[in-house]
Design an enzyme around this catalytic site. Structure first.
Site, PDB file in Angstrom:
ATOM      1  N   ASP A 219     -48.621 -74.434  20.449  1.00  0.00           N
ATOM      2  CA  ASP A 219     -48.828 -73.035  20.924  1.00  0.00           C
ATOM      3  C   ASP A 219     -48.486 -72.961  22.347  1.00  0.00           C
ATOM      4  O   ASP A 219     -49.026 -73.811  23.069  1.00  0.00           O
ATOM      5  CB  ASP A 219     -50.556 -72.677  20.628  1.00  0.00           C
ATOM      6  CG  ASP A 219     -50.698 -71.469  20.804  1.00  0.00           C
ATOM      7  OD1 ASP A 219     -50.225 -70.363  20.136  1.00  0.00           O
ATOM      8  OD2 ASP A 219     -51.671 -71.028  21.575  1.00  0.00           O
ATOM      9  N   GLU A 278     -43.526 -73.232  20.376  1.00  0.00           N
ATOM     10  CA  GLU A 278     -43.587 -72.023  20.750  1.00  0.00           C
ATOM     11  C   GLU A 278     -43.432 -71.655  22.415  1.00  0.00           C
ATOM     12  O   GLU A 278     -44.412 -71.723  23.018  1.00  0.00           O
ATOM     13  CB  GLU A 278     -44.964 -71.142  20.212  1.00  0.00           C
ATOM     14  CG  GLU A 278     -44.817 -69.775  20.424  1.00  0.00           C
ATOM     15  CD  GLU A 278     -46.048 -68.995  20.976  1.00  0.00           C
ATOM     16  OE1 GLU A 278     -46.251 -67.767  20.797  1.00  0.00           O
ATOM     17  OE2 GLU A 278     -46.968 -69.718  21.500  1.00  0.00           O
TER      18      GLU A 278
HETATM   19  C1  NOJ Z   1     -49.342 -67.623  20.440  1.00  0.00           C
HETATM   20  C2  NOJ Z   1     -50.263 -67.570  19.386  1.00  0.00           C
HETATM   21  O1  NOJ Z   1     -49.045 -67.310  18.405  1.00  0.00           O
HETATM   22  C3  NOJ Z   1     -50.972 -66.209  19.312  1.00  0.00           C
HETATM   23  O2  NOJ Z   1     -51.468 -65.571  18.428  1.00  0.00           O
HETATM   24  C4  NOJ Z   1     -52.343 -66.393  20.325  1.00  0.00           C
HETATM   25  O3  NOJ Z   1     -53.077 -65.363  20.364  1.00  0.00           O
HETATM   26  C5  NOJ Z   1     -51.561 -67.052  21.501  1.00  0.00           C
HETATM   27  N1  NOJ Z   1     -50.756 -67.914  21.429  1.00  0.00           N
HETATM   28  C6  NOJ Z   1     -52.821 -67.456  22.488  1.00  0.00           C
HETATM   29  O4  NOJ Z   1     -53.305 -68.831  21.685  1.00  0.00           O
END
Ligand code: NOJ
Length: 565
Positions: A219, A278
């Site tokens: 993440d 990500e």
């Molecule tokens: C990216 C995640 O995909 C999202 O759902 C989340 O709110 C943020 N990161 C914070 O962790």
């Protein structure tokens, strides 16, 4: 007529593709655990619910599941506020349930990827609770980013930084200090300069790897490390700084020192554990995350922001295949996930309004959500038709495809959520301006009627409108023309094809029709336009069409065909 226009002939398999590491061209299905299947009937999906649907996942034909966070959490951000990285939320089950699920999936040859959230913990994490009780300057506070305030009495935040969900990125604690949270108040940012933080995540990666997890989705992988001067820049100054690896908070080069350490962990397992970043960074910097010295693969989110448009799709494919080649990784393709309006809905609405930089001015579908789903008018049929075409296009591309639960049913975004039922912090922190992401997180309809459409025995944690029953698995299961049947067939053909990762464009004479060939002769033709396209299929036959009614020799508007030599 069903999607199988002719009985699928054998497309030549490529031995080298078969021998490549599993993740390079995997189809990964994202499960949002709280909304997948609720076995204990408490309204929230659970781990045992996933296990109970292993047959479904197997029949779908995916290679792996990626589970969004299922860790103990107060759900301030749908589980991305993790209170304990090495346990299962009791609302969702136990570690034993988790082990059963992994075993059941592995038995079917389905790999398991879990989400790691390293930029921030939950405010309920024992470290943060300890930090609150500890003195300013203490080791407990050093695991996070605490600062004195500004103004004569320190009652103003250390800077004017804005959180990703709106409002200040700083929150004050009772003794007067402030802590940084790039996301919700309940998500304090960790201090990645602290060796204890680094060591603890290595422990977490080992914990899940030892339990048989095959890979990790990281993440906000581009935000962990930070270099914060005593005098902080303003938000405007921060925004104006180049993102060249030295930016104080985003996409810093030194984050790869963290991932080099993780790489050693991944590679100490057999087979090596995998990771996908990500990372919302400039395209030119994606290969740093995708390199085999770093996380090994990175999400390419370009299609989430693209219209259903041939030239945009072609540019995105070409650019991302080049990027993948430069890093030695494979590309990833994503049309939907838990953070965006579902693609069936995006494609059924007018194209996104774009700013001067060509990017959507605001989240696509936001106006429609704000109107409660009435304005502009959603053309459901058109959206689903285009979504099926786009999905077959993407599943024909080299690299791995990430599917989001429910897209195989052609599900639309849910706009009918009352303010009082919303859960997403984006909604709470941007009063009225952004309704957030709840609409793509509504529990799945398994049955056409009954309590929560077969999701569980009770009411689902987000409201399911009546139309969801029409999209139920039960409705589509035996219908050869359903979207579910199309996904199943596409994944079955794709698995048989096993093409090498190359792609060659074939000119079609029409700017709104794209055609490409894979090294073993498998071809994909997508008509993005409104007029039918006469298909030149000499020497090949159609093995799949996204339009069940397609006449021979024609690619109808908004449809895709797959050809085999
Ligand atoms: C990216 C995640 O995909 C999202 O759902 C989340 O709110 C943020 N990161 C914070 O962790």
């Amino acid at each position: 007529m069903s999607h199988a226009v002719s009985p699928a002939p054998e497309i030549r398999r490529t031995a080298s593709a078969e021998a490549a590491p599993w993740w390079r061209q995997a189809v990964v299905y994202q499960v949002y655990p709280r909304s997948f299947a609720d076995l204990d009937g408490n309204g929230l999906g659970d781990i045992a619910g996933i296990t109970s649907r292993v047959d479904y996942l197997d029949e779908l034909g995916i290679d792996a599941v990626w589970l969004s966070p299922f860790y103990p959490s107060a759900l301030a951000d749908g589980g991305y506020d993790v209170a304990d990285y090495r346990d299962v939320d009791p609302k969702l089950g136990t570690l034993e349930d988790f082990d059963h699920m992994v075993a059941a999936l592995h038995e079917r040859g389905i790999r398991v990827v879990v989400d790691i959230v390293p930029n921030h913990t939950s405010d309920l994490h024992e470290w943060f609770q300890e930090a609150l009780l500890a003195e300013p300057g203490s080791p407990a506070r050093d695991r996070y980013i605490f600062r004195e305030g500004t103004g004569p009495d320190g009652s103003l935040p250390p800077s004017d930084w804005v959180s990703a969900f709106g409002g200040s990125a700083w929150e004050r604690v009772p003794d007067g200090q402030w802590y940084l949270h790039h996301f919700a108040v309940e998500q304090p940012d960790l201090n990645w300069a602290n060796p204890e933080v680094r060591a603890d995540f290595v422990r977490t990666l080992r914990f899940w790897s030892d339990r048989g997890v095959d890979g990790f989705r990281i993440d906000v992988a581009h935000m962990l490390t930070k270099d914060l001067a005593d005098v902080l820049p303003t938000q405007a100054e921060l925004d104006a700084m180049p993102r060249d690896g030295q930016h104080p908070t985003i996409d810093r080069d030194d984050v790869h020192e963290v991932y080099a350490e993780w790489r050693a962990v991944f590679d100490s397992y057999d087979p090596p554990r995998t990771a996908v970043a990500e990372a919302w960074v400039d395209r030119s910097r994606v290969p740093l995350y995708a390199s085999s010295e770093s996380l090994g693969q990175a999400f390419n989110f370009d299609l989430l922001e693209a219209d259903f448009d041939a030239s945009q799709f072609r540019e995105i494919v070409t650019a991302n295949l080049e990027l993948a080649q430069s890093s030695g990784s494979s590309s990833t393709w994503v049309l939907s996930n838990h953070d965006v309006v579902r693609h069936a809905t995006r494609y059924g609405l007018p194209d996104a309004e774009r700013g001067a930089d060509g990017r959507p001015a605001r989240k696509h579908g936001q106006e429609w959500l704000l109107s409660g789903g009435t304005d502009p008018k959603l053309d459901r049929e058109r959206g689903e038709r285009r979504a099926r075409a786009a999905t077959l296009f993407v599943l024909g591309l080299p690299g791995s495809a990430y599917l989001y639960q429910g897209e195989e049913l052609g599900l639309h975004e849910v706009a009918e959520i009352e303010d009082g039922q919303r859960q997403d912090p984006t909604f709470f922190r941007s009063p009225g301006a952004d309704l957030g992401r709840d609409g793509c997180r509504v529990p799945l309809p398994w049955e056409a009627s009954g309590p929560s459409f077969g999701f569980g025995a009770g009411e689902a944690h987000l409201p399911q409108p009546a139309w969801m029953g029409e999209y139920a698995v039960e409705r589509q299961d035996d219908d050869p023309d359903s979207t579910l049947a199309l996904y199943r067939r596409a994944l079955a053909v794709r698995a048989r094809v096993q093409a090498d990762e190359g792609l060659e464009w074939i000119e079609t004479g029409r700017p709104d029709v794209l055609r490409f060939a894979r090294p073993n002769g498998w071809q994909v033709v997508t008509n993005f336009g409104d007029a039918p396209h006469a298909l030149d299929a000499a020497g090949s036959s159609v093995v799949l069409s996204s339009d069940p009614g397609a006449a021979p020799g024609v690619v109808p508007p908004a449809s895709t065909v797959w050809l085999a030599p």
